[in-house]
Design a protein around this motif. Structure first.
Motif, PDB file in Angstrom:
ATOM      1  N   TYR A 101      42.427  36.130  82.504  1.00 45.62           N
ATOM      2  CA  TYR A 101      43.281  35.050  82.018  1.00 45.62           C
ATOM      3  C   TYR A 101      43.316  34.922  80.499  1.00 45.62           C
ATOM      4  CZ  TYR A 101      39.042  32.050  81.964  1.00 45.62           C
ATOM      5  OH  TYR A 101      37.812  31.511  81.751  1.00 45.62           O
ATOM      6  N   THR A 158      49.101  25.338  85.629  1.00 49.69           N
ATOM      7  CA  THR A 158      48.164  24.605  86.478  1.00 49.69           C
ATOM      8  C   THR A 158      47.067  23.986  85.608  1.00 49.69           C
ATOM      9  OG1 THR A 158      46.709  26.511  86.792  1.00 49.69           O
ATOM     10  CG2 THR A 158      48.540  26.260  88.353  1.00 49.69           C
ATOM     11  N   ARG A 159      46.489  22.910  86.094  1.00 51.85           N
ATOM     12  CA  ARG A 159      45.396  22.279  85.354  1.00 51.85           C
ATOM     13  C   ARG A 159      44.259  23.279  85.146  1.00 51.85           C
ATOM     14  NH1 ARG A 159      43.248  17.138  83.942  1.00 51.85           N
ATOM     15  NH2 ARG A 159      45.255  16.217  84.495  1.00 51.85           N
ATOM     16  N   LYS A 160      43.949  24.010  86.212  1.00 48.81           N
ATOM     17  CA  LYS A 160      42.873  24.997  86.111  1.00 48.81           C
ATOM     18  C   LYS A 160      43.200  26.068  85.057  1.00 48.81           C
ATOM     19  CE  LYS A 160      40.857  28.567  89.042  1.00 48.81           C
ATOM     20  NZ  LYS A 160      40.924  29.162  90.397  1.00 48.81           N
ATOM     21  N   GLY A 161      44.437  26.559  85.117  1.00 48.83           N
ATOM     22  CA  GLY A 161      44.841  27.636  84.212  1.00 48.83           C
ATOM     23  C   GLY A 161      44.883  27.199  82.755  1.00 48.83           C
ATOM     24  N   GLU A 163      43.350  24.509  81.451  1.00 55.61           N
ATOM     25  CA  GLU A 163      42.020  24.096  80.970  1.00 55.61           C
ATOM     26  C   GLU A 163      41.168  25.306  80.609  1.00 55.61           C
ATOM     27  OE1 GLU A 163      39.847  21.211  83.304  1.00 55.61           O
ATOM     28  OE2 GLU A 163      38.008  21.637  82.165  1.00 55.61           O
ATOM     29  N   ARG A 164      41.200  26.339  81.454  1.00 58.59           N
ATOM     30  CA  ARG A 164      40.299  27.467  81.169  1.00 58.59           C
ATOM     31  C   ARG A 164      40.708  28.245  79.925  1.00 58.59           C
ATOM     32  NH1 ARG A 164      41.429  31.374  86.502  1.00 58.59           N
ATOM     33  NH2 ARG A 164      43.501  32.039  85.864  1.00 58.59           N
ATOM     34  N   ARG A 167      39.735  26.037  76.906  1.00 57.61           N
ATOM     35  CA  ARG A 167      38.273  26.086  76.705  1.00 57.61           C
ATOM     36  C   ARG A 167      37.871  27.390  76.039  1.00 57.61           C
ATOM     37  NH1 ARG A 167      35.104  22.252  78.453  1.00 57.61           N
ATOM     38  NH2 ARG A 167      35.929  20.894  80.081  1.00 57.61           N
ATOM     39  N   ASP A 266      34.856  35.185  83.357  1.00 59.38           N
ATOM     40  CA  ASP A 266      33.844  34.877  84.381  1.00 59.38           C
ATOM     41  C   ASP A 266      33.210  36.140  84.946  1.00 59.38           C
ATOM     42  OD1 ASP A 266      34.796  32.278  83.958  1.00 59.38           O
ATOM     43  OD2 ASP A 266      36.394  32.612  85.431  1.00 59.38           O
TER      44      ASP A 266
END
Ligand code: IPM
Ligand code: MN
Length: 347
Positions: A101, A158-161, A163-164, A167, A266
């Motif tokens: 990502y 997406t929130r996940k996408g 946010e990561r 970060r 990750d």
């Protein structure tokens, strides 16, 4: 001895010679640094498509999954296979399937290289979201070829996408000069981009040591030209990052210098390393493709694998080469000459 298994995907056009050059340099570096790189080459490309009807076999992703990293040259040969087919059949599915990502693209001038700007003291790290956004692939066409034709393509954030990737950008800024520029177009795009800006503000509260500024993409394009030295880490969506990093390559003196890493931070799947330039059909058989972007991408691969000293060695050899005026002017030296010059300067 530590051994890393690397999948080599030279792909199309100049992807082939530059990957070969990068691989030679990486092999020599590994030897001198006391580890082994075991390469397996896959012929997946537009030629492969013409022979088999697919850019990679049905189990292509599963085949790649067992490797420690992927080194890719370029994908695309539009005279034979439409880009929308070749890219959605190989490069883009790999980025998505392996959750790569974070697409990291460094933009700075190599010694001896001259860009088009007056300013030469810039050092920008562009972080591009690499799995969703405008590249989500969601959409369709109806009533094709008629007067009632409709085409839609939906950007998915997406929130996940979001946010990561933010970060990741904050962490990179923290490890560098402490400045993060977040790029959107929230004055015009009121859902996805406003969401991105909100996420930026909410994460900023967790990273108070990082100075964060939000910019609109148009203003950022101007800033990269007018005041690149004011930028440190730049984080942007998939499409915006794509466009800004060609601009970043241009201020470095050209696509021949622009390296990139498609990172799965990750480490749940392999990451992929590739020069930003494409297959360059216009110069594909002239033997003059600059392998520096591919070699630099290889250095980023070594760094990701934890071979920091070896990565630094490769970078030092690239810098010594360009400092000597080799590989700094498009077309002046052959791929082979440049690769050999880097090999000779490996310490
Ligand atoms: C890049 C390229 C690709 C992208 C294309 C070839 C799909 O331009 O890596 O920058 O847009 O991601
Ligand atoms: Mn691009």
């Amino acid at each position: 001895m530590k051994t890393y298994s690397i999948a080599l995907l030279p792909g199309d056009g100049i992807g082939k010679p530059v990957t070969e050059a990068a691989w030679d340099v990486l092999q020599a570096t590994a030897k001198a640094s006391g580890f082994t790189l075991e390469g397996t080459t896959f012929p997946w490309s537009c030629d492969f498509y013409k022979q088999t009807g697919a850019m990679m076999p049905a189990n292509g992703i599963e085949t790649l999954r067992r490797f420690d990293a992927i080194l890719l040259g370029a994908v695309g040969w539009p005279a034979e296979v439409p880009d929308s087919v070749s890219l959605h059949g190989l490069l883009l599915p790999i980025r998505k399937a392996f959750a790569q990502y974070a697409n990291i693209r460094p933009h700075r001038l190599l010694p001896g290289a001259s860009g088009p700007l007056k300013s030469d003291n810039f050092d920008i790290l562009c972080i591009r979201e690499n799995t969703e956004g405008e590249y989500s692939g969601a959409g369709g066409r109806i009533h094709q070829g008629t007067a009632d034709e409709v085409a839609i393509e939906t950007a998915i954030f997406t929130r996940k996408g979001v946010e990561r990737i933010l970060r990741f950008g904050f962490e990179q800024a923290r490890a560098r000069r402490g400045k993060l520029a977040s790029v959107t177009k929230s004055n015009a795009q009121k859902y996805t981009m406003v969401f991105w800006d909100e996420m930026t503000r909410s994460l900023a509260a967790e990273y108070r040591d990082v100075e964060v500024t939000s910019y609109h993409i148009d203003a950022m394009a101007a800033r990269i030209v007018m005041a690149p030295e004011t930028l440190d880490v730049v984080v942007a969506s998939n499409l915006f990052g794509d466009i800004l990093t060609d601009l970043g390559a241009a201020i470095q003196g050209g696509l021949g210098f622009a390296a990139s890493a498609n990172i799965n931070p990750d480490r749940t799947a392999p990451s992929m390393f590739e020069p930003v330039h494409g297959s360059a059909p216009d110069i594909a058989y002239l033997g003059i493709a600059n392998p520096i972007a591919a070699i630099w991408s290889g250095a980023m691969m070594l760094d990701h694998l934890g071979e920091r000293a070896a990565a630094a060695r490769v970078m030092a050899a690239i810098e010594a080469t360009t400092k000597a005026g080799i590989g700094t002017i498009p077309g002046r030296h052959t791929t082979e000459t440049i690769a050999k010059a880097v090999l000779e300067r490996l310490l």
